[in-house]
Write a protein that holds these residues in place. Structure first.
Motif, mmCIF file in Angstrom:
data_model
loop_
_atom_site.group_PDB
_atom_site.id
_atom_site.type_symbol
_atom_site.label_atom_id
_atom_site.label_comp_id
_atom_site.label_asym_id
_atom_site.label_seq_id
_atom_site.Cartn_x
_atom_site.Cartn_y
_atom_site.Cartn_z
ATOM 1 N N CYS A 1 67.094 42.977 28.771
ATOM 2 C CA CYS A 1 67.237 42.251 27.509
ATOM 3 C C CYS A 1 65.864 41.746 27.080
ATOM 4 O O CYS A 1 65.118 41.205 27.906
ATOM 5 C CB CYS A 1 68.197 41.075 27.670
ATOM 6 N N CYS B 1 67.331 33.724 25.930
ATOM 7 C CA CYS B 1 68.067 32.625 25.304
ATOM 8 C C CYS B 1 68.223 31.454 26.274
ATOM 9 O O CYS B 1 68.552 31.644 27.449
ATOM 10 C CB CYS B 1 69.430 33.103 24.840
ATOM 11 N N CYS C 1 71.550 31.428 27.986
ATOM 12 C CA CYS C 1 71.993 32.647 28.658
ATOM 13 C C CYS C 1 72.662 32.321 29.991
ATOM 14 O O CYS C 1 72.116 31.572 30.806
ATOM 15 C CB CYS C 1 70.807 33.579 28.893
ATOM 16 N N TRP D 1 68.482 40.351 32.947
ATOM 17 C CA TRP D 1 67.309 40.389 32.069
ATOM 18 C C TRP D 1 66.481 41.653 32.224
ATOM 19 O O TRP D 1 65.841 42.112 31.284
ATOM 20 C CB TRP D 1 66.427 39.177 32.316
ATOM 21 N N THR E 1 65.976 31.673 21.425
ATOM 22 C CA THR E 1 65.682 32.928 22.134
ATOM 23 C C THR E 1 64.331 32.926 22.827
ATOM 24 O O THR E 1 64.082 33.768 23.685
ATOM 25 C CB THR E 1 65.707 34.115 21.161
#
Length: 247
Positions: free
Chosen positions: A33, A37, A40, A46, A144
């Motif tokens: 990703c 965030c 998250c 990730w 983010t």
């Protein structure tokens, strides 16, 4: 390249009801990703290296084990993350195979990498669960810690132009995303997208805290409470006031 040789990185998969699209669904969480965030709950997704190399055929073999069950339950397959659009060719290959078997498909994405989704992928996408992190650039960047809001909005309108149904998801975090201006901006975005079927206002939770501890990472919102019922009702009311169906 055939579906047999297109390989993705799959972190894990699960079967769920009512939270990842309609009906009972096979949900595969892809690894990798670009966003970080603050809220998250899956920091273990990730990086691509945290997943297992998996071909489209491999994943379809897993899906086939649940195929009859998810069809009877009027569900389907959801590809989530991480961020599924970090692996657009893999998503396209899996969704193509799902369509060949009459299985409903849903893409769970932030839309940040929407420009990477080719038309051929969208042709086999029945529903998009679109995570709208914030309604203004400043809050988006706070949430983010990278990136901008514009790609998500552009992607949403592209989906609407193609008639693809959208369920918008907005995570309500006290002190981060609950500001009146930000909520109004998210509601404005949702109301401007013609194919939005519903908005899900999701209350922040700290259930992922143990994953941060296991990875020796600080959890940015460790002291942030969940939103109370009054705040949830007020925020949901902002969306309903625009004629949107809200959960």
């Amino acid at each position: 390249m055939t579906a047999e040789t297109i390989t993705g990185s799959v972190h894990s998969f699960d079967v769920s009801t009512g939270v990842d699209g309609p009906g009972t669904r096979f949900v595969a969480f892809l690894a990798g990703c670009p966003l970080r965030c603050q809220y998250c709950h899956s920091p273990d997704t990730w990086y691509r290296r945290s997943g297992r190399p998996t071909t489209a055929d491999d994943l379809m073999a897993e899906i086939a084990r649940y195929e009859r069950f998810i069809k009877v339950a009027r569900g389907g397959v959801t590809l989530s993350g991480g961020e599924a659009l970090q692996q657009p060719e893999f998503v396209r290959a899996v969704f193509t195979r799902c369509h060949e078997r009459g299985i409903h498909t849903a893409l769970d994405t932030s839309g940040y990498l929407g420009a990477k989704a080719p038309d051929e992928l969208l042709d086999v996408t029945d529903l998009v669960l679109l995570d709208v992190k914030a309604g203004d650039e400043e809050t988006y960047h706070r949430v983010t810690r990278t990136g901008t809001l514009e790609p998500t909005v552009t992607f949403a309108h592209r989906l609407a132009d193609r008639g693809i149904p959208i369920w918008i998801r907005f995570v309500l975090v006290p002190g981060l995303t609950d500001g009146d201006g930000n909520v109004e901006a998210v509601a404005d975005i949702a109301a401007s997208i013609t194919s939005v079927e519903r908005v899900e206002v999701l209350p922040f939770h700290r259930l992922g805290a143990a994953k941060y501890a296991a990875l020796d990472l600080p959890f940015p919102l460790a002291r942030t409470p969940a939103p109370d019922a009054g705040l949830l009702d007020r925020v949901r009311g902002r969306f309903r006031a625009r004629g949107l169906t809200v959960y």
